[in-house]
Design a protein around this motif. Structure first.
Motif, short mmCIF file in Angstrom:
data_model
loop_
_atom_site.label_atom_id
_atom_site.label_comp_id
_atom_site.label_asym_id
_atom_site.label_seq_id
_atom_site.Cartn_x
_atom_site.Cartn_y
_atom_site.Cartn_z
N ALA A 59 24.87 -1.14 12.98
CA ALA A 59 23.71 -1.98 12.77
C ALA A 59 22.55 -0.99 12.59
O ALA A 59 22.79 0.39 13.29
N VAL A 74 21.87 -4.35 19.36
CA VAL A 74 23.40 -4.37 18.75
C VAL A 74 23.31 -2.90 18.07
O VAL A 74 22.48 -2.68 17.18
N GLU A 106 26.58 -2.03 17.05
CA GLU A 106 27.65 -2.10 16.00
C GLU A 106 27.81 -3.60 15.81
O GLU A 106 27.98 -4.74 16.48
N LEU A 107 28.01 -3.79 14.41
CA LEU A 107 28.20 -5.04 13.62
C LEU A 107 29.27 -5.27 12.93
O LEU A 107 29.60 -4.53 12.01
N ASN A 108 30.41 -5.89 13.34
CA ASN A 108 31.73 -6.08 12.81
C ASN A 108 31.71 -7.52 12.22
O ASN A 108 30.88 -8.23 12.26
N LEU A 149 30.19 -8.05 17.65
CA LEU A 149 28.97 -7.18 17.90
C LEU A 149 29.18 -6.43 19.19
O LEU A 149 29.59 -7.03 20.17
N ILE A 202 31.09 -13.97 11.65
CA ILE A 202 29.72 -14.19 12.21
C ILE A 202 28.85 -14.58 10.90
O ILE A 202 29.04 -13.76 9.87
N ARG A 213 24.22 -12.25 10.72
CA ARG A 213 24.47 -10.74 10.17
C ARG A 213 23.17 -9.87 9.71
O ARG A 213 22.96 -8.90 10.22
N PHE A 223 20.51 -9.41 12.40
CA PHE A 223 20.92 -8.39 13.37
C PHE A 223 20.80 -6.87 12.63
O PHE A 223 20.59 -5.70 13.20
N ALA A 224 21.23 -6.83 11.27
CA ALA A 224 21.20 -5.58 10.54
C ALA A 224 19.75 -5.16 10.19
O ALA A 224 19.65 -4.14 9.79
#
Length: 156
Positions: free
Chosen positions: A3, A87, A89-91, A95, A130, A135, A138-139
């Motif tokens: 993220a 956040v 890390e966003l996978n 999260l 997600i 996404r 959050f990114a």
């Protein structure tokens, strides 16, 4: 996907009530987890995503897969707390949040933790992707803002 850490910071404010403390007037350790859960919920709300709407419209729930907490100093009755929810890390279907609980009066770090939160289907509790709108929020590519029900349904 890692993220992006923008300049925008988030902190949820709450007050320590009698019900949050033990017999010594100190916040009972498990209540920090509750404070951090509320901050994650409010972080989603700030981005324009109410969990109740996501469950009904998008058939989406977030569940805690794992948690880790470190306790540094005690919070006490009537303290005002600031709880972050970032956040880190966003996978595809999860999260990872980094969170801190600080006393508002002096900015002292009381507790910190990391939480891996999985995205699941509300009807089956099976993992799901997600939605793209979330996404993006959050990114930090589309920014905070309210997303319409149609955008959530489209996943845009």
């Amino acid at each position: 996907m890692r993220a992006q850490n923008g300049a925008q910071s988030f902190a949820h404010r709450c007050r320590v009530y009698y019900e949050d403390t033990d017999a010594g007037g100190i916040v009972y350790y498990v209540n920090y987890l509750k404070f951090m859960e509320r901050a994650r919920t409010e972080r989603l709300r700030e981005l324009g995503f109410a969990q109740s709407a996501m469950a009904g419209i998008e058939n989406l729930l977030f569940v805690v897969h794992s948690s880790e907490a470190r306790y540094h100093k005690p919070a006490r009755l009537d303290d005002e707390l600031l709880i972050s929810a970032e956040v880190i890390e966003l996978n595809r279907a999860s999260l990872r949040f980094q969170q801190q609980v600080r006393r508002a009066a002096d900015d002292v770090l009381l507790c910190e933790g990391q939480f891996l939160v999985a995205c699941v289907r509300a009807d089956s509790l099976k993992p799901r992707a997600i939605p793209e709108a979330l996404r993006t929020a959050f990114a930090g590519q589309g920014g905070a803002g309210t997303h319409s029900e149609q955008e959530i349904q489209r996943g845009s």
